[in-house]
Design a protein around this motif. Sequence first.
Motif, PDB file in Angstrom:
ATOM      1  N   UNK A  58       0.835  -1.215   0.000  1.00 17.55           N
ATOM      2  CA  UNK A  58       0.000   0.000   0.000  1.00 17.55           C
ATOM      3  C   UNK A  58       0.870   1.266   0.000  1.00 17.55           C
ATOM      4  N   UNK A  59       0.984   1.917  -1.143  1.00 25.40           N
ATOM      5  CA  UNK A  59       1.909   3.042  -1.310  1.00 25.40           C
ATOM      6  C   UNK A  59       1.163   4.365  -1.349  1.00 25.40           C
ATOM      7  N   UNK A  60       1.706   5.353  -0.617  1.00 25.49           N
ATOM      8  CA  UNK A  60       1.235   6.738  -0.678  1.00 25.49           C
ATOM      9  C   UNK A  60       2.452   7.609  -0.975  1.00 25.49           C
ATOM     10  N   UNK A  61       2.362   8.442  -1.993  1.00 23.30           N
ATOM     11  CA  UNK A  61       3.515   9.253  -2.400  1.00 23.30           C
ATOM     12  C   UNK A  61       4.014  10.138  -1.266  1.00 23.30           C
ATOM     13  N   UNK A  62       3.103  10.640  -0.444  1.00 19.64           N
ATOM     14  CA  UNK A  62       3.504  11.530   0.648  1.00 19.64           C
ATOM     15  C   UNK A  62       3.954  10.763   1.885  1.00 19.64           C
ATOM     16  N   UNK A  63       3.869   9.426   1.851  1.00 25.04           N
ATOM     17  CA  UNK A  63       4.292   8.607   2.980  1.00 25.04           C
ATOM     18  C   UNK A  63       3.116   8.051   3.750  1.00 25.04           C
ATOM     19  N   UNK A  64       3.355   7.167   4.701  1.00 29.29           N
ATOM     20  CA  UNK A  64       2.274   6.584   5.507  1.00 29.29           C
ATOM     21  C   UNK A  64       1.424   7.659   6.175  1.00 29.29           C
ATOM     22  N   UNK A  65       0.145   7.359   6.295  1.00 26.80           N
ATOM     23  CA  UNK A  65      -0.763   8.290   6.956  1.00 26.80           C
ATOM     24  C   UNK A  65      -0.835   7.950   8.445  1.00 26.80           C
ATOM     25  N   UNK A  66      -0.293   8.825   9.264  1.00 32.65           N
ATOM     26  CA  UNK A  66      -0.355   8.694  10.713  1.00 32.65           C
ATOM     27  C   UNK A  66      -1.076   9.941  11.205  1.00 32.65           C
ATOM     28  N   UNK A  67      -2.360   9.824  11.484  1.00 32.50           N
ATOM     29  CA  UNK A  67      -3.169  11.013  11.783  1.00 32.50           C
ATOM     30  C   UNK A  67      -4.398  10.613  12.588  1.00 32.50           C
ATOM     31  N   UNK A  68      -5.029  11.628  13.188  1.00 35.06           N
ATOM     32  CA  UNK A  68      -6.232  11.424  13.990  1.00 35.06           C
ATOM     33  C   UNK A  68      -7.359  12.271  13.420  1.00 35.06           C
ATOM     34  N   UNK A  69      -8.569  11.705  13.344  1.00 35.51           N
ATOM     35  CA  UNK A  69      -9.714  12.474  12.891  1.00 35.51           C
ATOM     36  C   UNK A  69     -10.970  11.984  13.613  1.00 35.51           C
ATOM     37  N   UNK A  70     -12.004  12.817  13.624  1.00 38.06           N
ATOM     38  CA  UNK A  70     -13.269  12.472  14.258  1.00 38.06           C
ATOM     39  C   UNK A  70     -14.207  11.868  13.225  1.00 38.06           C
ATOM     40  N   UNK A  71     -14.946  10.851  13.654  1.00 35.27           N
ATOM     41  CA  UNK A  71     -15.990  10.246  12.832  1.00 35.27           C
ATOM     42  C   UNK A  71     -17.214  10.106  13.723  1.00 35.27           C
ATOM     43  N   UNK A  72     -18.113  11.118  13.658  1.00 37.61           N
ATOM     44  CA  UNK A  72     -19.241  11.138  14.569  1.00 37.61           C
ATOM     45  C   UNK A  72     -18.740  11.240  15.996  1.00 37.61           C
ATOM     46  N   UNK A  73     -19.153  10.285  16.835  1.00 35.80           N
ATOM     47  CA  UNK A  73     -18.698  10.290  18.228  1.00 35.80           C
ATOM     48  C   UNK A  73     -17.472   9.414  18.444  1.00 35.80           C
ATOM     49  N   UNK A  74     -16.827   8.988  17.357  1.00 38.13           N
ATOM     50  CA  UNK A  74     -15.636   8.147  17.446  1.00 38.13           C
ATOM     51  C   UNK A  74     -14.395   8.926  17.017  1.00 38.13           C
ATOM     52  N   UNK A  75     -13.246   8.431  17.487  1.00 34.18           N
ATOM     53  CA  UNK A  75     -11.961   8.960  17.036  1.00 34.18           C
ATOM     54  C   UNK A  75     -11.292   7.889  16.192  1.00 34.18           C
ATOM     55  N   UNK A  76     -10.875   8.260  14.986  1.00 32.95           N
ATOM     56  CA  UNK A  76     -10.150   7.351  14.101  1.00 32.95           C
ATOM     57  C   UNK A  76      -8.684   7.757  14.091  1.00 32.95           C
ATOM     58  N   UNK A  77      -7.813   6.804  14.392  1.00 34.30           N
ATOM     59  CA  UNK A  77      -6.366   7.021  14.279  1.00 34.30           C
ATOM     60  C   UNK A  77      -5.878   6.201  13.091  1.00 34.30           C
ATOM     61  N   UNK A  78      -5.292   6.865  12.100  1.00 37.11           N
ATOM     62  CA  UNK A  78      -4.842   6.197  10.879  1.00 37.11           C
ATOM     63  C   UNK A  78      -3.382   5.767  11.001  1.00 37.11           C
ATOM     64  N   UNK A  79      -3.122   4.571  10.512  1.00 38.22           N
ATOM     65  CA  UNK A  79      -1.751   4.036  10.496  1.00 38.22           C
ATOM     66  C   UNK A  79      -1.657   3.078   9.309  1.00 38.22           C
ATOM     67  N   UNK A  80      -1.527   3.635   8.100  1.00 33.86           N
ATOM     68  CA  UNK A  80      -1.506   2.796   6.901  1.00 33.86           C
ATOM     69  C   UNK A  80      -0.741   3.502   5.781  1.00 33.86           C
ATOM     70  N   UNK A  81      -0.453   2.725   4.715  1.00 29.70           N
ATOM     71  CA  UNK A  81       0.197   3.299   3.536  1.00 29.70           C
ATOM     72  C   UNK A  81       1.709   3.271   3.608  1.00 29.70           C
ATOM     73  N   UNK A  82       2.295   2.151   4.037  1.00 28.23           N
ATOM     74  CA  UNK A  82       3.736   2.061   4.283  1.00 28.23           C
ATOM     75  C   UNK A  82       4.557   1.642   3.062  1.00 28.23           C
ATOM     76  N   UNK A  83       3.923   1.380   1.931  1.00 29.99           N
ATOM     77  CA  UNK A  83       4.685   0.951   0.756  1.00 29.99           C
ATOM     78  C   UNK A  83       5.410  -0.352   1.018  1.00 29.99           C
ATOM     79  N   UNK A  84       6.713  -0.394   0.708  1.00 28.90           N
ATOM     80  CA  UNK A  84       7.509  -1.599   0.944  1.00 28.90           C
ATOM     81  C   UNK A  84       8.196  -1.614   2.298  1.00 28.90           C
ATOM     82  N   UNK A  85       7.763  -0.722   3.202  1.00 35.66           N
ATOM     83  CA  UNK A  85       8.446  -0.564   4.486  1.00 35.66           C
ATOM     84  C   UNK A  85       7.595  -0.992   5.677  1.00 35.66           C
ATOM     85  N   UNK A  86       6.461  -1.632   5.425  1.00 39.07           N
ATOM     86  CA  UNK A  86       5.540  -1.955   6.504  1.00 39.07           C
ATOM     87  C   UNK A  86       6.131  -2.824   7.589  1.00 39.07           C
TER      88      UNK A  86
END
Length: 377
Positions: A58-86
């Motif tokens: 799973x490749x993202x040109x800007x690098x892995x997505x490590x971020x937090x966002x709100x989804x309704x009353x939940x908090x989503x923490x993203x940790x994906x998109x590591x390319x060949x470095x997972x």
Amino acid sequence: MNRRHFLQTAGAGSLALASGLTSCAPRYRNIAGHPMHRVPKLKLSLDRIVKETVGLRPFRASGPRIAKEALGNKTIVHNYGHGGSGWSLSWGTGNLARELVMTTGEKKVAVLGSGTVGLATARLLQEKGCEVTIYTKDLPPNVTSNLATGTWSPASRVCDPKVATPEFQAVWEAATRFSFRRFQFMLGLDDIAAWVDEYNVFPAKPINPSNPALGGEVYHLDGLVPKSQEINRRDHSFGADFVTWRSNMMFNIPSYLHHQMSTFIMLGGKLQVHEIKRLEDIDALPERCVVNCMGLGAKEIFNDAELTPVSGQLACLIPQSEVTYKLITKGANIIARKDGIYLGGNGLVGNWDTTPKREYTQEWVDIIQQVMQEMRS
């Protein structure tokens, strides 16, 4: 024969025998004192190929997505998109994701995905006293992490340096250092991680051996693994003019994933085979904090247009006990693991097809056979 004569005769015979054994022993240094690299040849033919697979990175040109966002009353923490470095970054980005989870105050946490990133993240959360449930479409070995080569390569296709920000490099460095320390704790534990010899073998010195476009390392940190050393032609077995050597880490993937899963369950972790197909499925989970480690599965659910697959085919040879090294040459590479010796060498950006193609395997066999044929006795 008297006792003194017997002892003198026996002593002389023992010295002669020891001298003979020493002269027959393999020499690891030449007459100039340089270390010799006597590398055993690989038994290589198509009929020794027992498995062919294609994994999607799973490749993202800007690098892995490590971020937090709100989804309704939940908090989503993203940790994906590591390319060949997972594999290499799994502990480090898992630690960064854990830090974001800790800011929520939640102790019951859902982790989406049971690949190497999801398992490392779940284990790290357990270390902070969290009650963790993993929700996953499939279990190992039916996960993409099971189809990796399994070597320490924390910057392989981790980003496109033309797009990634300087801030991302700092994030990558923190994740790399944390991961490296964690893997050191696993050395000697059931052979799930080990140091191996890694050789680069080329007819001439490559212009850019770490070209990111070819899957090479984008960034580099000194002081972790040893630097590559060019070996004089007289000091190695290969027939090529340009050969380098270094020590590198390797992960025995089946035992590693089994260890991680078993430890997670032993520490009270819960596991549910439950496919997440849309945001509503996440909203329906009982946990208020959810860590997204879904890899390519995050593309459609979170509308990530940047996320794209990079397919990589592997062909597995029957294990050969004396072959324990990694070898990289133009157009192909091999890595010897406990479960087999893996041949590879391609990375197709944007390709979703997971059907192995025999022509790739044939090409790699031909290339590596040529390297073996040119080796000196």
